[in-house]
Design a protein around this motif. Structure first.
Motif, PDB file in Angstrom:
ATOM      1  N   THR A  66      31.460  -9.208  18.122  1.00 19.12           N
ATOM      2  CA  THR A  66      30.654  -9.001  19.334  1.00 19.12           C
ATOM      3  C   THR A  66      31.550  -9.051  20.560  1.00 19.12           C
ATOM      4  O   THR A  66      32.412  -9.929  20.666  1.00 19.12           O
ATOM      5  CB  THR A  66      29.564 -10.090  19.455  1.00 19.12           C
ATOM      6  OG1 THR A  66      28.826 -10.158  18.233  1.00 19.12           O
ATOM      7  CG2 THR A  66      28.614  -9.774  20.598  1.00 19.12           C
ATOM      8  N   ASP A  71      27.510 -15.806  26.431  1.00 19.70           N
ATOM      9  CA  ASP A  71      26.562 -14.818  25.889  1.00 19.70           C
ATOM     10  C   ASP A  71      27.115 -14.151  24.630  1.00 19.70           C
ATOM     11  O   ASP A  71      26.376 -13.901  23.675  1.00 19.70           O
ATOM     12  CB  ASP A  71      26.259 -13.748  26.943  1.00 19.70           C
ATOM     13  CG  ASP A  71      25.454 -14.303  28.108  1.00 19.70           C
ATOM     14  OD1 ASP A  71      24.837 -15.383  27.941  1.00 19.70           O
ATOM     15  OD2 ASP A  71      25.445 -13.665  29.177  1.00 19.70           O
ATOM     16  N   VAL A  72      28.409 -13.841  24.640  1.00 18.76           N
ATOM     17  CA  VAL A  72      29.034 -13.198  23.486  1.00 18.76           C
ATOM     18  C   VAL A  72      28.948 -14.101  22.261  1.00 18.76           C
ATOM     19  O   VAL A  72      28.586 -13.659  21.165  1.00 18.76           O
ATOM     20  CB  VAL A  72      30.505 -12.846  23.795  1.00 18.76           C
ATOM     21  CG1 VAL A  72      31.251 -12.456  22.521  1.00 18.76           C
ATOM     22  CG2 VAL A  72      30.575 -11.706  24.800  1.00 18.76           C
ATOM     23  N   GLY A  81      23.468  -7.067  10.819  1.00 15.56           N
ATOM     24  CA  GLY A  81      24.423  -7.248  11.906  1.00 15.56           C
ATOM     25  C   GLY A  81      25.891  -7.175  11.545  1.00 15.56           C
ATOM     26  O   GLY A  81      26.745  -7.156  12.437  1.00 15.56           O
ATOM     27  N   LYS A 129      26.801 -16.533  21.766  1.00 15.90           N
ATOM     28  CA  LYS A 129      25.396 -16.689  21.381  1.00 15.90           C
ATOM     29  C   LYS A 129      24.918 -15.497  20.551  1.00 15.90           C
ATOM     30  O   LYS A 129      24.260 -15.661  19.514  1.00 15.90           O
ATOM     31  CB  LYS A 129      24.532 -16.841  22.621  1.00 15.90           C
ATOM     32  CG  LYS A 129      23.050 -17.049  22.318  1.00 15.90           C
ATOM     33  CD  LYS A 129      22.244 -17.193  23.595  1.00 15.90           C
ATOM     34  CE  LYS A 129      20.753 -17.365  23.273  1.00 15.90           C
ATOM     35  NZ  LYS A 129      19.940 -17.463  24.518  1.00 15.90           N
ATOM     36  N   GLN A 130      25.244 -14.292  20.998  1.00 13.01           N
ATOM     37  CA  GLN A 130      24.841 -13.082  20.267  1.00 13.01           C
ATOM     38  C   GLN A 130      25.463 -13.060  18.870  1.00 13.01           C
ATOM     39  O   GLN A 130      24.808 -12.709  17.882  1.00 13.01           O
ATOM     40  CB  GLN A 130      25.258 -11.832  21.049  1.00 13.01           C
ATOM     41  CG  GLN A 130      24.513 -11.633  22.354  1.00 13.01           C
ATOM     42  CD  GLN A 130      25.088 -10.484  23.169  1.00 13.01           C
ATOM     43  OE1 GLN A 130      25.700  -9.568  22.622  1.00 13.01           O
ATOM     44  NE2 GLN A 130      24.900 -10.529  24.484  1.00 13.01           N
ATOM     45  N   ASN A 131      26.733 -13.460  18.807  1.00 16.28           N
ATOM     46  CA  ASN A 131      27.426 -13.464  17.526  1.00 16.28           C
ATOM     47  C   ASN A 131      26.792 -14.474  16.571  1.00 16.28           C
ATOM     48  O   ASN A 131      26.587 -14.184  15.384  1.00 16.28           O
ATOM     49  CB  ASN A 131      28.910 -13.786  17.746  1.00 16.28           C
ATOM     50  CG  ASN A 131      29.786 -13.350  16.596  1.00 16.28           C
ATOM     51  OD1 ASN A 131      30.038 -14.118  15.688  1.00 16.28           O
ATOM     52  ND2 ASN A 131      30.263 -12.109  16.641  1.00 16.28           N
ATOM     53  N   GLU A 167      23.693 -15.583  16.617  1.00 22.49           N
ATOM     54  CA  GLU A 167      22.353 -15.134  16.224  1.00 22.49           C
ATOM     55  C   GLU A 167      22.430 -14.100  15.101  1.00 22.49           C
ATOM     56  O   GLU A 167      21.626 -14.118  14.155  1.00 22.49           O
ATOM     57  CB  GLU A 167      21.619 -14.549  17.436  1.00 22.49           C
ATOM     58  CG  GLU A 167      21.207 -15.612  18.449  1.00 22.49           C
ATOM     59  CD  GLU A 167      20.618 -15.004  19.724  1.00 22.49           C
ATOM     60  OE1 GLU A 167      20.740 -13.758  19.900  1.00 22.49           O
ATOM     61  OE2 GLU A 167      20.054 -15.758  20.539  1.00 22.49           O
ATOM     62  N   LYS A 168      23.402 -13.199  15.196  1.00 19.30           N
ATOM     63  CA  LYS A 168      23.568 -12.195  14.147  1.00 19.30           C
ATOM     64  C   LYS A 168      23.980 -12.849  12.824  1.00 19.30           C
ATOM     65  O   LYS A 168      23.496 -12.479  11.755  1.00 19.30           O
ATOM     66  CB  LYS A 168      24.611 -11.153  14.572  1.00 19.30           C
ATOM     67  CG  LYS A 168      24.157 -10.253  15.710  1.00 19.30           C
ATOM     68  CD  LYS A 168      25.268  -9.293  16.113  1.00 19.30           C
ATOM     69  CE  LYS A 168      24.857  -8.419  17.280  1.00 19.30           C
ATOM     70  NZ  LYS A 168      25.951  -7.506  17.707  1.00 19.30           N
TER      71      LYS A 168
END
Length: 230
Positions: free
Chosen positions: A50, A57-58, A130, A60-62, A64-65
Motif C-alpha cells: 500500500t 493512513d497507509v 487485497g 491502517k489501509q495495509n 485492514e487488507k
C-alpha cells in the motif's frame, strides 16, 4: 645410540606402512541418484503493498487488507500452523520532483497449502481480498526425507555399477568401499513444468486466475566413492 636406532626403526616402519597403504589398488567414482516426485503441497509467499502520502493512513489501509486476507484463509479451514506473517515494513520514499515524502507499507504472509485441490480457490481469494503481489510459489513433497533416502541409495548403486564397468575388462573385482563423500547440494524444491512465478503485480480489477500444472520435482543425491580392487 639405542635411542637413535629406535627412532630410525619407527621411521622405517611408518614409511613402510604408508607405502603399503598407497599401494592398495582402488578406484574412485561418482554416482548420482535421482527421484522424480509429483508434489503434494505448495508454499505461497503473498504480499499486500500500500502506498500513500500519510504514514498512519497507509499502515491502517495495509492492516485492514491483511485482516481481510486472514479472515479468508481461516474460512479455507487451513491449520493455523500452516500460515504466518513473514515480514512487515513501513518505509518513507522521497519524491524529489514534488519534494515530499510518500510512504510504502507491505505485509507478506507465507502459506503452506497441503491440499492442492484448493490451490485455485486460495489464489483467487487472496487476490480478491487485497493481495497485490505474489512473490513466490514453490511446489514440494511432504515425504522429502523418504525420497532423499531413496536418492542416496540410487547414487551408491550407480557408483558401484560404474566401478564394476571400469574394472570388468581388467579381470578384477570391486571390493569394499574405502571412502564415501556426500556431494549433494542443499535441496530447494522447484517444479519442472510449472511456469515459475517471479514477483508479479496484479490489480483487483484485472486479477488473473492461476491454473495449476505442477509437473514433477527432482530430488537428487551425489556421492564420491573409493572402492578397493580385488
Amino acid at each position: 645410540m639405542k635411542k637413535a636406532l629406535l627412532i630410525l626403526s619407527i621411521m622405517f616402519m611408518t614409511m613402510s606402512y604408508a607405502q603399503e597403504i598407497k599401494q592398495v589398488p582402488q578406484i574412485s567414482v561418482n554416482g548420482e541418484g535421482k527421484v522424480k516426485v509429483v508434489p503434494d503441497q505448495v508454499t505461497i509467499l503473498a504480499t499486500i503493498e500500500t502506498k500513500g502520502n500519510n504514514a498512519k493512513d497507509v499502515k491502517k489501509q495495509n492492516d485492514e487488507k491483511m485482516e481481510a486476507v486472514l479472515r479468508f484463509i481461516k474460512k479455507m479451514n487451513l491449520d493455523p500452523a500452516d500460515y504466518k506473517t513473514q515480514r512487515v515494513s513501513l518505509n518513507p520514499q522521497y519524491d524529489y520532483e514534488k519534494k515530499k515524502h510518500n510512504y510504502n507499507a507491505t505485509q507478506t504472509i507465507e502459506i503452506l497449502l497441503k491440499d492442492l485441490s484448493k490451490y485455485d480457490e486460495l489464489m483467487e481469494g487472496l487476490v480478491d481480498e487485497g493481495i497485490n503481489r505474489i512473490d513466490n510459489v514453490i511446489f514440494q513433497s511432504s515425504k522429502l526425507e523418504q525420497y532423499q533416502s531413496e536418492a542416496r541409495k540410487l547414487a551408491m548403486k550407480e557408483a558401484k555399477l560404474k566401478a564394476e564397468d571400469y574394472v570388468s575388462v581388467l579381470g578384477q573385482k570391486v571390493g569394499r568401499a574405502m571412502t564415501i563423500s556426500d556431494n549433494s547440494q542443499t535441496y530447494y524444491p522447484q517444479p519442472i513444468r510449472y511456469a515459475a512465478m517471479k514477483t508479479m503485480e496484479v490489480s483487483d480489477a484485472t486479477a488473473p486466475r492461476e491454473t495449476l500444472a505442477v509437473g514433477e520435482i527432482n530430488i537428487t543425491s551425489n556421492v564420491s566413492v573409493s572402492f578397493i580392487l580385488e
